[in-house]
Design an enzyme around this catalytic site. Structure first.
Site, PDB file in Angstrom:
ATOM      1  N   GLU A 159       0.831  -1.210   0.000  1.00 59.78           N
ATOM      2  CA  GLU A 159       0.000   0.000   0.000  1.00 59.78           C
ATOM      3  C   GLU A 159       0.868   1.263   0.000  1.00 59.78           C
ATOM      4  OE1 GLU A 159      -3.798   0.313   0.376  1.00 59.78           O
ATOM      5  OE2 GLU A 159      -2.870   2.001  -0.627  1.00 59.78           O
ATOM      6  N   ASP A 198       0.985   4.028  -2.954  1.00 63.34           N
ATOM      7  CA  ASP A 198       0.550   5.408  -2.690  1.00 63.34           C
ATOM      8  C   ASP A 198       1.651   6.419  -3.003  1.00 63.34           C
ATOM      9  OD1 ASP A 198      -1.759   4.227  -1.836  1.00 63.34           O
ATOM     10  OD2 ASP A 198      -1.392   4.528   0.304  1.00 63.34           O
ATOM     11  N   SER A 242      -7.623   1.807  -3.457  1.00 60.34           N
ATOM     12  CA  SER A 242      -6.305   2.293  -3.040  1.00 60.34           C
ATOM     13  C   SER A 242      -5.510   2.837  -4.222  1.00 60.34           C
ATOM     14  CB  SER A 242      -5.476   1.148  -2.455  1.00 60.34           C
ATOM     15  OG  SER A 242      -5.979   0.760  -1.221  1.00 60.34           O
TER      16      SER A 242
END
Ligand SMILES: *[C@@H]1O[C@H](CO)[C@@H](O)[C@H](O)[C@H]1NC(C)=O
Ligand SMILES: *[C@@H]1O[C@H](CO)[C@@H](O)[C@H](O)[C@H]1NC(C)=O
Ligand SMILES: *[C@@H]1O[C@H](CO)[C@@H](O)[C@H](O)[C@H]1NC(C)=O
Length: 566
Positions: free
Chosen positions: A286, A290, A483
Site C-alpha cells: 500500500e 501510494d 487504493s
C-alpha cells in the site's frame, strides 16, 4: 440511558479520608457483547496502566459546519477564505463550564489530564485498571481478536456521574472493538508487457490490461510538466507499519517516468512512534503504491509520507492522531490521500465516528482536501457471503471527506469491488441531496431495507483502480483497489492546486461542494455502467449522474482547470 447508582463507589467514598458527596452514576455507553470476531478472555490485571482519552463536548460544531460550507462553496463570496487554526479552535474548544466540571471531577480523583488536541477538546489520562473500574463503574477485561490473536482491554459498559454526561462525549477506548484496517491491495507479480509511452494523448491499447502513469495521463489529460509551487504539498497517509520504499520508488520512476529525475523522493513525517525503515523486504504494498502513484502522477509536487506508529491506545488512534497532527502542523499539506478505512462504520460507536468525522471537518475548514478510498468490498463492505444488509465503510460515510471509488477499462466501467452506498450514521449532506434522491427514486423498491436512502451517499468520484503496475520488494507487479484510485485523484487535485497557487488563487480545500456544483460535475466523465455486487445481490448499478459505485465520475483535467477558474 439507564440510571444506576454505584454503591461500590459510594462505599469507597465513605472510607476515604476526604469526604465527597456521592454521585449518581449514569450508564454512558454500553453494548450487550463484544463485536463479532472478539471473545472475552480474562479479567484485566488490576495494576495494568490504561491510557484513556476523554472527548469533551465541543462548543459549536454546527457553527464550524456553516463556516466550512461558506469557504468551500464556489457560489459563496467567502469561497477559498479558509479559517485559521485559532478560528477553528473557537468552535471546537469546550465551554468554561465543561472544563470546570470535568477538571474538578478529575482532581477530586487525583487524576492528571493532558490535552492532546490544539483546541483542548480531547484529554488523555493514564490510570490503572482498578481505578478505571471504580471511576467509571466499569469492568475492564481482556478481549481477543480471534483471527489475529491480538488482545485489547475493553469494557462492555461504563458510567459517568450524572453531572458530567452533558460535558463528555466519550471515554476511549472503552466499548469499541475495531477489527484491523481494511483496503489492502494484493500484489500480483507480472511479466514485462508492452507499455504505454509517457505523454501520449490517445489511450494506448496496453492500458486495457495494465495501468501505468502514462495511461492515467492519457485517460484524464494529466499534465506531465513539473509543478512549480514548493508551498503546495501532497500528503500520503501511512498506517499499520506500511513502509514506503525509496529504492522501489526509484525503480518505478526509472521504468515509468523516464522524463523526470528518477531520484525524486518523498519527505517523511512521523507520529505516534511511526517510522519508515528502508529494508526492501519490509516495503508495504500500500505504501509503495501510494507514494509511486502520487510522485508518478503529481509531477513535481512535493510529497510527504506521513507514517503513524502504533503507540496510541487503540488502532483507531493513529487515524485520529494523524489529523490532529496535521491540524497543528503549519506546513500541512493542501491535499491528503488515505487508502485505509474501517470496513464497517458500525465497528465504531457513533460517538467516536462523529468525533473523528468532526476532526475531518476541522482540517477541511483549514483548507486541506481529504480524499479517502471508498473500500474494496462492493456493497457488502467486508462482510462474509451470507450478509443481508449493505454496509458503509468508515470514513466513506463522513460528509466532510471526498470518497473515491474505482473504474476499469478503456471505456470506463465501475469496478465490481468499488464500495458504494449510504451511511447509517451520517445523513445526506445538502450538496448531494438531489443526487441521492434521484438515485433512490430510480431504485424504487429494489433493495428496500438493505440500505439507508436518507444517509450520506458515497463515493463522490472515482478513477481507474485495476491492474496498476507498481514496484514492490525489487519486483514489478500489479495491484487493484480503490487504493489505486485515491492517490490518482488526489494527485490531480494537487496539480490543480499548484496552478491555482501560481495564479495567486487559494487552493481547492474541501472538494465536495465544488464537485457537486454544475461546473464541477460537468468537468467529470460520467461513468454509466458497472455494478458492485455483494450480499447475494448484484449491488448498485452505475447510471447517468451520481451513483453509489462511481460517484459523479472520473476526472477530466482540462475541464477541471476551467471549472476551477484557471
Ligand atoms: C502544536 O504545535 C506546537 C508547536 O508548533 C506545540 O507546542 C504543541 O504542543 C502542539 N499541540 C498539540 C496538541 O499537539
Ligand atoms: C535528482 O534528484 C536528486 C534528489 O532530489 C538530486 O540530488 C539530484 O541532484 C537530481 N538530479 C538532477 C539531474 O537534477
Ligand atoms: C438512516 O440514516 C439516518 C440519517 O443518518 C439515521 O438517522 C437513521 O438512524 C438511519 N437508519 C438506520 C436504520 O440506521
Amino acid at each position: 440511558m439507564v440510571l444506576a447508582t454505584s454503591y461500590f463507589a459510594s462505599f469507597l467514598m465513605l472510607a476515604a479520608a476526604k469526604p465527597m458527596a456521592p454521585r449518581t452514576m449514569v450508564v454512558h455507553e454500553s453494548r450487550a457483547a463484544p463485536a463479532k470476531g472478539f471473545v472475552q478472555s480474562a479479567a484485566a490485571p488490576a495494576e495494568r496502566a490504561l491510557t484513556l482519552r476523554i472527548a469533551l463536548k465541543q462548543n459549536n460544531i454546527a457553527g464550524l459546519q456553516t463556516e466550512l460550507y461558506k469557504v468551500s462553496d464556489p457560489a459563496s463570496e467567502f469561497y477559498g477564505q479558509y479559517l485559521t487554526l485559532e478560528e477553528v479552535a473557537e468552535f471546537i474548544k469546550p465551554t468554561d463550564e465543561t472544563l470546570a466540571v470535568v477538571s474538578s471531577w478529575l482532581s477530586e480523583n487525583n487524576i492528571g489530564a493532558k490535552p492532546i488536541t490544539p483546541a483542548g477538546d480531547m484529554l488523555e489520562i493514564k490510570i490503572p485498571v482498578s481505578q478505571a473500574n471504580n471511576l467509571l463503574s466499569a469492568e475492564f477485561s481482556v478481549f481477543t481478536h480471534v483471527e489475529t490473536g491480538k488482545t485489547s482491554i475493553r469494557t462492555l459498559q461504563y458510567s459517568l456521574p450524572a453531572s458530567l454526561t452533558e460535558h463528555v462525549e466519550f471515554f476511549h477506548p472503552t466499548t469499541i472493538f475495531t477489527p484491523p484496517l481494511g483496503s489492502m491491495p494484493k500484489f500480483v507479480a507480472s511479466s514485462p508487457a508492452k507499455r504505454a509511452t509517457p505523454g501520449s494523448d490517445d489511450v494506448p491499447a496496453s492500458c486495457a490490461s495494465t495501468i501505468t502513469p502514462a495511461c492515467l495521463q492519457a485517460f484524464y489529460g494529466i499534465p506531465t510538466a513539473p509543478a512549480t509551487q514548493t508551498s503546495n504539498t501532497l500528503g500520503v497517509a501511512g498506517f499499520i507499519d506500511e513502509w514506503a520504499n525509496k529504492a522501489d520508488l526509484t525503480a518505478f520512476l526509472t521504468r515509468f517516468r523516464t522524463d523526470i529525475n528518477s531520484s525524486t523522493a518523498f519527505a517523511l513525517e512521523t507520529l505516534d512512534g511511526g517510522s519508515n525503515p528502508q529494508t526492501r523486504s519490509e516495503a508495504g504494498i500500500e505504501a509503495n503504491l501510494d507514494t509511486q502513484y502520487t510522485i508518478g502522477i503529481a509531477t513535481g509536487v512535493p510529497v510527504t509520507f506521513i507514517s503513524a506508529g502504533e503507540t496510541g491506545p487503540d488502532g483507531l488512534d493513529g487515524f485520529l492522531d494523524m489529523i490532529t497532527f496535521l491540524i497543528n502542523d503549519t506546513n500541512r499539506p493542501s491535499v491528503l490521500t488515505t487508502s485505509y478505512s474501517f470496513q464497517d462504520e458500525t465497528d465504531l460507536p457513533v460517538s467516536v465516528a462523529s468525533n473523528l468525522c468532526n476532526t475531518y471537518l476541522q482540517l477541511s475548514a483549514l483548507g486541506t482536501s481529504l480524499l479517502f478510498s471508498s473500500g474494496d468490498g462492493g456493497v457488502s463492505g467486508g462482510q462474509s457471503a451470507g450478509c443481508t444488509n449493505f454496509v458503509a465503510p468508515f470514513p466513506a460515510g463522513c460528509p466532510f471527506i471526498t470518497s473515491v471509488g474505482s473504474t476499469g477499462g478503456i471505456t470506463e466501467v465501475g469496478s465490481s469491488f468499488s464500495s458504494g452506498g449510504f451511511s447509517n450514521y451520517f445523513p445526506t449532506p445538502d450538496y448531494q441531496t438531489g443526487d441521492v434522491a434521484a438515485y433512490v427514486a430510480a431504485l424504487g423498491t429494489t433493495y428496500t431495507g438493505k440500505y439507508n436512502g436518507s444517509g450520506r451517499g458515497f463515493p463522490d468520484v472515482s478513477a481507474q483502480g485495476e491492474n496498476f503496475e507498481i514496484a514492490w520488494d525489487n519486483e514489478f507487479g500489479t495491484v487493484d483497489g480503490t487504493s489505486c484510485s485515491t492517490p490518482t485523484f488526489a494527485s490531480i487535485v494537487a496539480l490543480l492546486n499548484d496552478e491555482l497557487v501560481a495564479a495567486g488563487k487559494p487552493v481547492l480545500g474541501f472538494l465536495n461542494p465544488f464537485l457537486y456544483s454544475p461546473g464541477g460535475r460537468a468537468a467529470l466523465n460520467d461513468v454509466t455502467s458497472g455494478t458492485n455486487p455483494g450480499c447475494g445481490t448484484n449491488g448498485f448499478s452505475a447510471s447517468a449522474g451520481w451513483d453509489p459505485i462511481t460517484g459523479l465520475g472520473t476526472p477530466n483535467y482540462a475541464a477541471l482547470r476551467i471549472a476551477v477558474g484557471l
